[in-house]
Design an enzyme around this catalytic site. Structure first.
Site, PDB file in Angstrom:
ATOM      1  N   HIS A   1       0.827  -1.213   0.000  1.00  0.00           N
ATOM      2  CA  HIS A   1       0.000   0.000   0.000  1.00  0.00           C
ATOM      3  C   HIS A   1       0.862   1.265   0.000  1.00  0.00           C
ATOM      4  O   HIS A   1       2.012   1.263   0.452  1.00  0.00           O
ATOM      5  CB  HIS A   1      -0.928   0.019   1.218  1.00  0.00           C
ATOM      6  CG  HIS A   1      -0.200   0.060   2.531  1.00  0.00           C
ATOM      7  ND1 HIS A   1       0.340   1.220   3.059  1.00  0.00           N
ATOM      8  CD2 HIS A   1       0.088  -0.918   3.416  1.00  0.00           C
ATOM      9  CE1 HIS A   1       0.907   0.960   4.209  1.00  0.00           C
ATOM     10  NE2 HIS A   1       0.789  -0.334   4.454  1.00  0.00           N
TER      11      HIS A   1
ATOM     12  N   GLU B   1      -1.619  -6.669   7.480  1.00  0.00           N
ATOM     13  CA  GLU B   1      -0.275  -6.443   7.993  1.00  0.00           C
ATOM     14  C   GLU B   1      -0.028  -7.340   9.198  1.00  0.00           C
ATOM     15  O   GLU B   1      -0.971  -7.806   9.856  1.00  0.00           O
ATOM     16  CB  GLU B   1      -0.126  -4.964   8.382  1.00  0.00           C
ATOM     17  CG  GLU B   1       1.201  -4.571   9.035  1.00  0.00           C
ATOM     18  CD  GLU B   1       2.414  -4.846   8.160  1.00  0.00           C
ATOM     19  OE1 GLU B   1       2.686  -6.045   7.907  1.00  0.00           O
ATOM     20  OE2 GLU B   1       3.098  -3.892   7.757  1.00  0.00           O
TER      21      GLU B   1
END
Length: 229
Positions: free
Chosen positions: A8, A86
């Site tokens: 990202h 994550e």
């Protein structure tokens, strides 16, 4: 066969140098630009997708949306899974990385951040930051929800999703893009390339830059390159 991975774009907490993990933060203005640039580079490279995968965290979802929009592929089906989230940074989430290094020592923080099998301090059961309090995880078995993860534990949730869900798509000839996070992508790259536990500590994946893998029939990389120009 090609596989495209994208970390990202820069998030608001990346910009503030905070441990983010499963905390849901938005892209920064720079992160939006990174994501849009990634989409433009994908379009310029002539890369087309049949299916996309991302996490359930806003910064990765928005990055994928910008990539698909800028490459004129907004219609591509998107699959979202917490398994691409994550790494969970436990009790470190929300703390400033520099201040944490000053408190605990740079070596200790480096181990928490980069070691393959060193766990961070875990969240307490009653900590309001526990993911079980977040509606997006309420259908999960509470035993599956971590209170903190190292890269080893992250890999143990990412790779089954790769094997059971993503890899079969590629083997069917579908062109795949994955927009995820620094450590969930490090886990996948470790698996794909057979990187050792020690060597993975040195691997850094930049924000918002498409990483293209060319794979053989066994889904082993035969070439890789970044679309960074």
């Amino acid at each position: 066969m090609k596989l495209v991975l994208i970390r990202h774009g820069q998030s608001e907490w990346n910009k503030l140098n905070l441990f983010t993990g499963w905390h849901d933060v938005d892209l920064s203005e720079e992160g939006v630009v990174e994501a849009m640039t990634a989409g433009k580079r994908i379009k310029e490279a002539g890369l087309e997708f049949d299916v996309a995968f991302t996490s359930v965290l806003t910064r990765a979802i928005k990055t994928l949306n910008y990539v698909l929009e800028e490459s004129d592929q907004m219609w591509v089906p998107v699959n979202k899974s917490w398994r691409l989230n994550e790494r969970h940074y436990g009790a470190l989430q929300g703390l400033n990385k520099q201040e944490t290094a000053e408190k605990y020592g740079a070596d200790q923080v480096q181990k928490w951040r980069r070691s393959y099998d060193t766990l961070p301090p875990l969240l307490e059961e009653n900590d309001e930051r526990q993911a079980k309090n977040d509606r997006r995880y309420q259908l999960l078995d509470t035993h599956a929800i971590p209170s903190g993860e190292n890269l080893k534990v992250t890999l143990e949730r990412v790779i089954p999703y790769w094997m059971d869900t993503i890899a079969p798509e590629i083997k069917e000839g579908r062109r795949v893009v994955i927009a995820a996070h620094g450590n969930s992508l490090r886990a996948l790259v470790k698996f794909l390339e057979g990187i050792s536990d020690d060597e993975i500590m040195e691997l850094e994946i930049p924000t918002g830059v498409p990483l293209v893998y060319e794979l053989n029939d066994d889904l082993k990389p035969v070439n890789k390159y970044y679309l960074d120009k």
